[in-house]
Design a protein around this motif. Structure first.
Motif, PDB file in Angstrom:
ATOM      1  N   GLU A  18       1.168  -1.174  -0.149  1.00 31.15           N
ATOM      2  CA  GLU A  18       0.140   0.366   0.281  1.00 31.15           C
ATOM      3  C   GLU A  18       0.983   1.287   0.144  1.00 31.15           C
ATOM      4  OE1 GLU A  18      -4.095  -1.896   2.508  1.00 31.15           O
ATOM      5  OE2 GLU A  18      -2.285  -0.960   3.679  1.00 31.15           O
ATOM      6  N   LYS A  19       1.946   1.278   0.833  1.00 30.54           N
ATOM      7  CA  LYS A  19       2.951   2.813   0.355  1.00 30.54           C
ATOM      8  C   LYS A  19       3.231   2.779  -0.434  1.00 30.54           C
ATOM      9  CE  LYS A  19       7.161   3.375   2.955  1.00 30.54           C
ATOM     10  NZ  LYS A  19       7.264   5.101   2.973  1.00 30.54           N
ATOM     11  N   ASP A  20       3.772   1.422  -0.811  1.00 29.22           N
ATOM     12  CA  ASP A  20       4.537   1.947  -2.206  1.00 29.22           C
ATOM     13  C   ASP A  20       3.605   2.299  -3.090  1.00 29.22           C
ATOM     14  OD1 ASP A  20       6.449   1.041  -1.781  1.00 29.22           O
ATOM     15  OD2 ASP A  20       6.937  -1.348  -2.339  1.00 29.22           O
ATOM     16  N   ARG A  21       2.488   1.422  -3.701  1.00 24.61           N
ATOM     17  CA  ARG A  21       1.432   2.368  -4.395  1.00 24.61           C
ATOM     18  C   ARG A  21       1.366   3.650  -4.023  1.00 24.61           C
ATOM     19  NH1 ARG A  21      -4.367  -1.121  -4.374  1.00 24.61           N
ATOM     20  NH2 ARG A  21      -4.928  -0.630  -1.717  1.00 24.61           N
ATOM     21  N   ILE A  22       0.875   4.219  -2.848  1.00 27.29           N
ATOM     22  CA  ILE A  22       0.894   5.878  -3.277  1.00 27.29           C
ATOM     23  C   ILE A  22       2.130   6.126  -3.635  1.00 27.29           C
ATOM     24  CG2 ILE A  22       0.838   7.434  -1.303  1.00 27.29           C
ATOM     25  CD1 ILE A  22      -1.048   5.392   0.292  1.00 27.29           C
ATOM     26  N   HIS A  23       3.228   6.256  -2.876  1.00 31.81           N
ATOM     27  CA  HIS A  23       4.472   6.703  -3.343  1.00 31.81           C
ATOM     28  C   HIS A  23       4.747   6.582  -5.399  1.00 31.81           C
ATOM     29  CE1 HIS A  23       6.424   8.255   0.042  1.00 31.81           C
ATOM     30  NE2 HIS A  23       5.735   7.062   0.324  1.00 31.81           N
ATOM     31  N   ASP A  24       3.803   4.903  -5.574  1.00 34.47           N
ATOM     32  CA  ASP A  24       4.090   4.861  -7.310  1.00 34.47           C
ATOM     33  C   ASP A  24       3.045   5.896  -7.817  1.00 34.47           C
ATOM     34  OD1 ASP A  24       7.007   3.711  -6.809  1.00 34.47           O
ATOM     35  OD2 ASP A  24       4.845   1.393  -7.091  1.00 34.47           O
TER      36      ASP A  24
ATOM     37  N   LEU B  31       2.479  15.223  -1.855  1.00 36.52           N
ATOM     38  CA  LEU B  31       2.423  14.201  -1.100  1.00 36.52           C
ATOM     39  C   LEU B  31       3.665  14.586  -0.353  1.00 36.52           C
ATOM     40  CD1 LEU B  31       2.046  11.038  -0.161  1.00 36.52           C
ATOM     41  CD2 LEU B  31       3.726  10.524  -1.820  1.00 36.52           C
ATOM     42  N   TYR B  32       2.938  14.120   1.254  1.00 35.66           N
ATOM     43  CA  TYR B  32       4.177  14.580   1.635  1.00 35.66           C
ATOM     44  C   TYR B  32       4.003  13.387   3.078  1.00 35.66           C
ATOM     45  CZ  TYR B  32       2.961  18.978   0.213  1.00 35.66           C
ATOM     46  OH  TYR B  32       3.522  20.633  -0.643  1.00 35.66           O
ATOM     47  N   THR B  33       5.590  13.346   3.809  1.00 32.70           N
ATOM     48  CA  THR B  33       5.424  12.362   4.245  1.00 32.70           C
ATOM     49  C   THR B  33       5.626  12.730   6.293  1.00 32.70           C
ATOM     50  OG1 THR B  33       5.696  10.595   2.819  1.00 32.70           O
ATOM     51  CG2 THR B  33       6.417   9.595   5.364  1.00 32.70           C
ATOM     52  N   ILE B  34       5.669  11.817   7.458  1.00 35.40           N
ATOM     53  CA  ILE B  34       6.356  12.218   8.632  1.00 35.40           C
ATOM     54  C   ILE B  34       6.401  10.731   9.281  1.00 35.40           C
ATOM     55  CG2 ILE B  34       5.242  13.852   8.674  1.00 35.40           C
ATOM     56  CD1 ILE B  34       3.309  13.060  10.883  1.00 35.40           C
TER      57      ILE B  34
END
Length: 525
Positions: free
Chosen positions: A474-480, A486-489
């Motif tokens: 799910e994480k990879d799909r969002i970044h791909d 898109l921001y990340t903490i």
């Protein structure tokens, strides 16, 4: 004590049928068999020769050729039921089985279960109000007469149907019946079965109606039980554990499904693979076993749905346009906080709400009871919220009288992120990356129904790697997806490091972002 007469319709695999009959009657239960008249006569001869000396086995006095979706399946069942009623006067319950079914509980447990409640178990949902029929004919099954089998006489079936439709040759449903629909795998009390047999002799008009109904094995017993039995004496469920794939095919169970099957809140399971010899041996021995303890976790359907949906949503099927020109508005900005740990996201947005004037709603697309204002009914169920997601979000912007709105979402809602990300409004996404202990993942699997309180440790340990892989996917799909904003903490980063992406996501000063990042126990479980 309950004594069961099993009603078995079969057409193949004589060895398996013999073994099934011997296993189920060895502890004092009964079986009545109807073997399809169109099947290999040598197979029937072998079955009869092997079981003829078993006093707990009876055969239908008449045998007919059976066809899928045809009245013949109901008639064959009635022939077997009549044989069971006449031959086994001590039978208290009648349980419908197929040759692919096997017991997943002991006879001791099964008898105690049936003794505990004086009710009938049969799926029976309102034919017209329920969504039991997903595709194909619905009302047409009933109001037209079906003389031919759709599978073996397709041309005649549709020629007859189209002619009746063209000429308006519809018929009335018997006025005193409320047609029901459900699975054909039922368990009925003796009194109910006797009432049904009496009804079939008295109501020839109803029998004529069902004889030309399409797929009557899903409606005949279901309707008659509701007609004859008080509602409080019916439990609308089957005691046979069965699941269907996305393509409408029954799920097949194999050797490694033994523990899973035993933990389900059912008495039998269908379908057991013919090749699953080890599973068949273990289940066969189980029925006669004594003092067995079963830990019911009932996670089978949830596990299957979870595992089969992996690789589908967002990968194989593209989302469809559902509201023409239904933009949220060019001047509006939807800010999405994406986090698998819902309590962390809620803690974060609560801090954001206190530190800014941006309205916040939590997991409205994941939690049925998420706090929402009354928006005229569109907010009442999760299915409505998903189906009308843009309309719902527009109404929230209007309700809060704002052009900026924060909503929490699970990373599994990728199609929602894609849909909102493609809108003409501004969309910002804040990914909250957490660390996941085994304890959290086990708790998470229980919260979403993949596991229960009684799920064995062995099952949980097999499940953990799959859940971890799913979270990573799910994480990879969002970044791909290359979302514009898109921001990340991260839990692994310091509050000072997390303040910078928070400031950009919220459009606030570094000092305000630092205050939010310093939220006490932000990532605590």
């Amino acid at each position: 004590m309950a004594k069961i007469a099993y009603i078995l319709l079969c057409h193949k695999d004589p060895e398996a049928i013999i073994q099934q009959a011997e296993r189920l009657t060895a502890v004092g239960d009964y079986m009545a068999i109807h073997f399809d008249a169109s099947a290999n006569p040598k197979h029937f001869a072998a079955i009869k020769a092997a079981l003829q000396d078993n006093p707990n086995v009876a055969f239908s006095r008449k045998r007919i050729k059976c066809g899928w979706g045809a009245w013949s399946l109901v008639q064959a069942t009635l022939y077997a039921v009549e044989a069971a009623v006449d031959t086994f006067p001590r039978a208290t319950h009648f349980y419908m089985l197929s040759g692919d079914c096997m017991a997943i509980k002991s006879a001791e447990y099964t008898h105690a279960f049936l003794d505990s409640n004086d009710i009938d178990y049969i799926e029976s949902f309102d034919y017209f109000e329920s969504d039991w029929i997903k595709t194909g004919m619905k009302e047409e099954r009933l109001i037209y007469r079906h003389f031919f089998n759709e599978r073996t006489q397709k041309r005649r079936f549709y020629a007859s149907y189209n002619l009746q439709k063209k000429l308006g040759l519809t018929r009335e449903i018997p006025s005193d019946l409320q047609i029901q629909i459900g699975s054909q795998w039922w368990c009925l009390r003796r009194r109910t079965v006797e009432w049904i047999l009496d009804f079939t002799r008295m109501r020839k008009d109803v029998m004529r109606f069902f004889k030309t109904t399409w797929i009557p094995d899903e409606t005949f017993f279901q309707t008659l039980v509701r007609h004859l039995v008080p509602e409080n004496e019916i439990e609308t469920r089957t005691l046979t554990f069965l699941m269907f794939s996305d393509y409408g095919m029954p799920v097949t169970f194999y050797n490694d499904h033994y523990e899973l099957l035993l933990s389900q809140d059912f008495l039998f399971a269908r379908k057991i693979s013919p090749e699953a010899t080890d599973l068949k041996e273990r289940l066969g021995a189980l029925y006669a076993a004594e003092d067995q303890v079963f830990q019911i976790s009932n996670e089978g359907a949830g596990l299957f749905k979870f595992l089969t949906e992996r690789g589908r949503i967002g990968r194989r099927f593209a989302s469809r346009f559902w509201e023409t020109e239904a933009t949220l508005g060019r001047d509006r900005e939807l800010m999405i906080v994406v986090c698998k740990k819902w309590h962390v996201a809620k803690r974060l947005v609560e801090s954001i709400s206190h530190g800014t004037n941006i309205p916040v709603v939590e997991y409205i697309f994941n939690e049925e009871n998420a706090p929402l204002p009354d928006l005229g009914g569109i907010q009442r169920t999760l299915s409505k919220r998903h189906r009308h997601r843009r309309a719902l979000t527009r109404m929230l912007f209007e309700y809060f009288e704002t052009n900026r709105l924060i909503v929490c979402m699970d990373p599994g809602n990728f199609y929602l992120l894609e849909d909102f990300g493609s809108d003409r409004s501004g969309t910002r996404i804040l990914e909250v990356e957490c660390n996941y202990t085994d304890e959290f993942l086990i708790g998470h699997s229980k919260r979403i129904g993949l596991a229960g309180e009684q799920t064995s440790e062995e099952t949980l340990q097999r499940l953990l790697p799959t859940i971890r892989n799913e979270i990573a996917f799910e994480k990879d799909r969002i970044h791909d997806a290359n979302f514009d904003s898109l921001y990340t903490i991260k839990e692994s980063d310091s509050a000072q490091e997390n303040a910078a992406p928070l400031a950009e996501f919220l459009g606030v000063s570094p000092e305000k972002a630092q205050q939010i990042a310093d939220t006490p126990y932000l990532f605590s479980d």
